[in-house]
Design a protein around this motif. Structure first.
Motif, PDB file in Angstrom:
ATOM      1  N   THR A  63      33.746 -14.448  71.437  1.00  0.00           N
ATOM      2  CA  THR A  63      34.163 -15.743  70.902  1.00  0.00           C
ATOM      3  C   THR A  63      35.628 -15.670  70.492  1.00  0.00           C
ATOM      4  O   THR A  63      36.240 -14.603  70.505  1.00  0.00           O
ATOM      5  N   ASP A  64      36.181 -16.833  70.077  1.00  0.00           N
ATOM      6  CA  ASP A  64      37.501 -16.820  69.445  1.00  0.00           C
ATOM      7  C   ASP A  64      37.300 -16.615  67.940  1.00  0.00           C
ATOM      8  O   ASP A  64      36.167 -16.587  67.455  1.00  0.00           O
ATOM      9  N   PRO A  65      38.375 -16.488  67.150  1.00  0.00           N
ATOM     10  CA  PRO A  65      38.208 -16.179  65.726  1.00  0.00           C
ATOM     11  C   PRO A  65      37.937 -17.388  64.831  1.00  0.00           C
ATOM     12  O   PRO A  65      37.836 -17.228  63.604  1.00  0.00           O
ATOM     13  N   VAL A  66      37.839 -18.584  65.407  1.00  0.00           N
ATOM     14  CA  VAL A  66      37.608 -19.779  64.584  1.00  0.00           C
ATOM     15  C   VAL A  66      36.197 -19.711  63.993  1.00  0.00           C
ATOM     16  O   VAL A  66      35.216 -19.530  64.712  1.00  0.00           O
ATOM     17  N   GLY A  67      36.090 -19.827  62.677  1.00  0.00           N
ATOM     18  CA  GLY A  67      34.785 -19.770  62.018  1.00  0.00           C
ATOM     19  C   GLY A  67      34.560 -18.432  61.343  1.00  0.00           C
ATOM     20  O   GLY A  67      35.397 -17.523  61.387  1.00  0.00           O
ATOM     21  N   SER A 100      36.063  -9.705  68.077  1.00  0.00           N
ATOM     22  CA  SER A 100      36.688  -8.402  67.830  1.00  0.00           C
ATOM     23  C   SER A 100      37.430  -7.839  69.033  1.00  0.00           C
ATOM     24  O   SER A 100      38.189  -6.872  68.879  1.00  0.00           O
ATOM     25  N   LYS A 101      37.248  -8.415  70.227  1.00  0.00           N
ATOM     26  CA  LYS A 101      37.896  -7.860  71.415  1.00  0.00           C
ATOM     27  C   LYS A 101      38.619  -8.951  72.206  1.00  0.00           C
ATOM     28  O   LYS A 101      38.259  -9.273  73.344  1.00  0.00           O
ATOM     29  N   PRO A 102      39.657  -9.541  71.633  1.00  0.00           N
ATOM     30  CA  PRO A 102      40.401 -10.581  72.366  1.00  0.00           C
ATOM     31  C   PRO A 102      41.178  -9.970  73.527  1.00  0.00           C
ATOM     32  O   PRO A 102      41.616  -8.817  73.464  1.00  0.00           O
ATOM     33  N   ILE A 103      41.350 -10.754  74.580  1.00  0.00           N
ATOM     34  CA  ILE A 103      42.151 -10.287  75.716  1.00  0.00           C
ATOM     35  C   ILE A 103      43.580 -10.813  75.643  1.00  0.00           C
ATOM     36  O   ILE A 103      44.465 -10.309  76.330  1.00  0.00           O
ATOM     37  N   VAL A 104      43.801 -11.871  74.817  1.00  0.00           N
ATOM     38  CA  VAL A 104      45.139 -12.391  74.570  1.00  0.00           C
ATOM     39  C   VAL A 104      45.230 -12.755  73.089  1.00  0.00           C
ATOM     40  O   VAL A 104      44.213 -12.879  72.398  1.00  0.00           O
ATOM     41  N   ASP A 105      46.454 -12.942  72.582  1.00  0.00           N
ATOM     42  CA  ASP A 105      46.638 -13.355  71.187  1.00  0.00           C
ATOM     43  C   ASP A 105      46.059 -14.744  70.972  1.00  0.00           C
ATOM     44  O   ASP A 105      46.183 -15.621  71.835  1.00  0.00           O
ATOM     45  N   ASN A 106      45.454 -14.962  69.812  1.00  0.00           N
ATOM     46  CA  ASN A 106      44.864 -16.260  69.494  1.00  0.00           C
ATOM     47  C   ASN A 106      45.892 -17.221  68.897  1.00  0.00           C
ATOM     48  O   ASN A 106      45.683 -17.819  67.848  1.00  0.00           O
ATOM     49  N   ARG A 146      42.850 -19.127  72.944  1.00  0.00           N
ATOM     50  CA  ARG A 146      41.523 -19.010  72.333  1.00  0.00           C
ATOM     51  C   ARG A 146      40.429 -19.309  73.343  1.00  0.00           C
ATOM     52  O   ARG A 146      39.355 -18.688  73.319  1.00  0.00           O
ATOM     53  N   ALA A 147      40.697 -20.246  74.253  1.00  0.00           N
ATOM     54  CA  ALA A 147      39.719 -20.553  75.303  1.00  0.00           C
ATOM     55  C   ALA A 147      39.489 -19.353  76.213  1.00  0.00           C
ATOM     56  O   ALA A 147      38.364 -19.103  76.667  1.00  0.00           O
TER      57      ALA A 147
END
Length: 366
Positions: free
Chosen positions: A300-304, A342-348, A354-355
């Motif tokens: 997921t993205d970090p929103v929430g 916890s494992k984003p592939i790009v900066d949020n 985020r998408a």
């Protein structure tokens, strides 16, 4: 535009079109312009009606270029200048179908995408979700250039002597056939304004030379949705256009992380959307043909809240796993995990980024 660029675009277009194995995919090649209903059979080249149903053919003729006002409603072609119309649900199990021919037989064990577009006619009292494709090794019932053997039930060819105006039961056909459908997983096809895409993924056996599109279930087995509060006759009539069957080349390698491109979810939900099915079907058919295991990873993205995102990512990974198991994959061959944000592939730093981080991945393992 330069001549070189124009040539490059033309070449690209021709290569894309050449991948389609369907002969006359948008009904542009025909004998006579339709001046009455029921002119599909023995008129649209390489196509026929496999039973006694009288499928309609629509195309502008004479001094007009308009095809929008037609039987049971209004529509314009999705592609080219022509399209067909057929009853897929009616009283007494009446059915109409279209039967097409392939440029070559499908290759055994190869995976194909089947795609076409339909639009519900405005006067239809019901919509359905039971659109299906039947592959056969020979043409059912009728020739495109001669009278149908169905007109002579006592003729020498008895393979199709039981066919009538009713629905075709594949189990009763005395030829090789395979029915492709997924009506429990999709919504009702009820758009009367826009063309709706219908897509299937299919692993071939190697005999498939012809295919038929329509509803192969009796009325009592057909999933229907009432579209009009009042109606005189119960029926479902669809326009259909732009049929394609194309080979999919599987390029999955083991121990390589892949991201699903079209496995999508509604915001803050874990319900699969219709456009996700094709890619999941492709993965399932690949796994069906070997002994590999698969791991599914949800993100997921970090929103929430962090805990909520962790649980949401687990649910999404499980939904994908459940779909593969429901399709036929052994539960022992699949594991699923959720990593939250916890494992984003790009900066949020933007909604676009985020998408990209809201994703489902998978890895094949020996």
């Amino acid at each position: 535009m330069t001549k070189f660029l124009f040539f490059l675009l033309l070449l690209t277009f021709q290569l894309a079109v050449s991948q389609n194995l369907v002969k006359n995919p948008s009904f542009e090649d025909f004998e006579k312009c339709p001046w009455k209903l029921g002119m599909f059979n023995s008129n649209v080249n390489y196509w026929s009606c496999p039973n006694h149903g009288s499928t309609d053919f629509f195309r502008a003729c004479g001094n007009t270029n308009e095809t929008n006002q037609n039987y049971n409603g209004e529509q314009t072609p999705f592609l080219g200048d022509a399209y067909a119309g057929m009853y897929c649900y009616a009283e007494d199990d009446y059915r109409e179908y279209i039967q097409g021919e392939l440029k070559e037989k499908l290759q055994a064990n190869e995976t194909y995408t089947i795609q076409f577009y339909i639009s519900l006619a405005e006067k239809s009292s019901f919509s359905i979700k039971n659109m299906a494709v039947l592959f056969t090794d020979e043409r059912i019932g009728a020739s495109t250039k001669s009278a149908s053997i169905l007109n002579s039930p006592e003729g020498s060819n008895q393979k199709f002597g039981n066919l009538s105006k009713k629905f075709i039961n594949p189990e009763a056909l005395k030829i090789q056939n395979n029915l492709i459908q997924k009506d429990t997983l999709i919504p009702f096809y009820n758009d009367t304004k826009e063309w709706m895409q219908v897509t299937f993924t299919y692993q071939a056996t190697g005999y498939e030379q012809f295919f038929t599109i329509g509803n192969f279930k009796a009325n009592q087995e057909t999933a229907i949705n009432q579209e009009k509060p009042e109606f005189k006759y119960p029926f479902t009539y669809y326009y259909i256009d732009a049929i394609s069957i194309e080979l999919i080349k599987n390029t999955y390698e083991t121990n390589t992380l892949y991201t699903f491109k079209n496995v999508l979810f509604e915001f803050d939900k874990a319900n699969l959307l219709e456009e996700s099915v094709e890619e999941l079907d492709k993965l399932y058919l690949h796994l069906k043909g070997n002994h590999l295991n698969v791991e599914i990873y949800g993100h997921t993205d970090p929103v929430g809240m962090e805990l909520h995102n962790k649980k949401l990512s687990e649910k999404r990974a499980k939904v994908v796993s459940d779909y593969l198991i429901k399709s036929g994959l052994e539960a022992s061959r699949i594991q699923w995990f959720g990593y939250g944000s916890s494992k984003p592939i790009v900066d949020n730093t933007s909604e676009e980024n985020r998408a990209l981080n809201r994703r489902v991945e998978f890895k094949l393992l020996k």
